[in-house]
Design an enzyme around this catalytic site. Sequence first.
Site, PDB file in Angstrom:
ATOM      1  CB  ALA A 252     -29.321  12.542  -5.120  1.00 53.39           C
ATOM      2  CB  ALA A 253     -25.001   8.639  -6.462  1.00 54.96           C
ATOM      3  N   GLY A 254     -23.904  11.472  -5.665  1.00 56.30           N
ATOM      4  CA  GLY A 254     -22.812  12.340  -5.221  1.00 56.30           C
ATOM      5  C   GLY A 254     -23.218  13.151  -3.993  1.00 56.30           C
ATOM      6  CG  ASP A 255     -26.393  15.783  -4.318  1.00 56.70           C
ATOM      7  OD1 ASP A 255     -25.368  16.433  -4.605  1.00 56.70           O
ATOM      8  OD2 ASP A 255     -27.428  15.821  -5.006  1.00 56.70           O
TER       9      ASP A 255
END
Length: 310
Positions: A252-255
């Site tokens: 979820a880093a990209g999210d």
Amino acid sequence: MMKKIVVVGSSNTDLIIKVPEIPRPGETLLGGEFMTFPGGKGANQAVAAARAGGDVVFIASVGDDSYGAEAIKGYRLDNINTENIKVCKGVPSGIAMITISERGENAITVASGANAELTPADLEEAEEPFLEADFMLIQLETPLETVQKAVELCTELDTRVILNPAPAADLPDEILEKVSIITPNETEAERLTGISVTDELTAAEAADALHKRGIETVIITMGAMGAFLSDRTTGTRKMVPGFSVEAVDTTAAGDVFNGQLAVSLAEGRQLERAIVEAHGAAALSVQKLGAQSSIPRREETSNYLEEQSK
Ligand code: RIB
């Protein structure tokens, strides 16, 4: 006044096991504890935008099971408007099986379930949030015809679109030409352009290919290297470095990056500053386990950015 963000996308429950290494095909590994966290790219981005201070409407589809009910309860706790989340009878909610290595890498398999039932007709019924939004944020874990309908609605209503093209997929020009800002990682950029993105030079080539397909602003996220920004309006082309942290879990880093980016831009920050803020929120999230469980609140991100600037 809080800025309005509409997020269209997936809602999953993440079933996680932490193991020393990601297993190879045919291998059985004994892992550590089993954990369950709320996830899904769309939901993670909605929660990230809400915790960053956005007024968020989440348009999604869940099953009529306990996973779906729990997910909706969680979004409400984050003050997300859930009026446009469809509950599908007799369909399971989305599930992601996630394996996390000791180095914080992950491998994810998704059973889409009710996410596959989010239709263009569902979006037509939800026109008002699109009309009022400063940005629409969308990814690719829901059917492509629904993504297409969402970008068409935004074009008609003059709402700016941020597309996070994850997971990697081929996309037609009819979708890409209606996107204002695209935020692929290296793999997704390669899938869309055929250019293998490994450094600033190749990122610039991939960005040019995406500009040619009609997109004004390209932000290619490149893990520890930071993000490459190419903006046709201002002529800005540069790497915006990220923060160096010890990652526990990069899920979820990209999210988180996208949710924060949408709010920072809606609040009027310049692209480069918005990317720094998005990097800050993502850096905090990778230091904790889980998707939504790791998403920072606005205040935590502001404090972190202040500390880093000293
Ligand atoms: O981007 C991370 C997300 O991808 C996880 O939360 C999982 O649900 C998958 O959708």
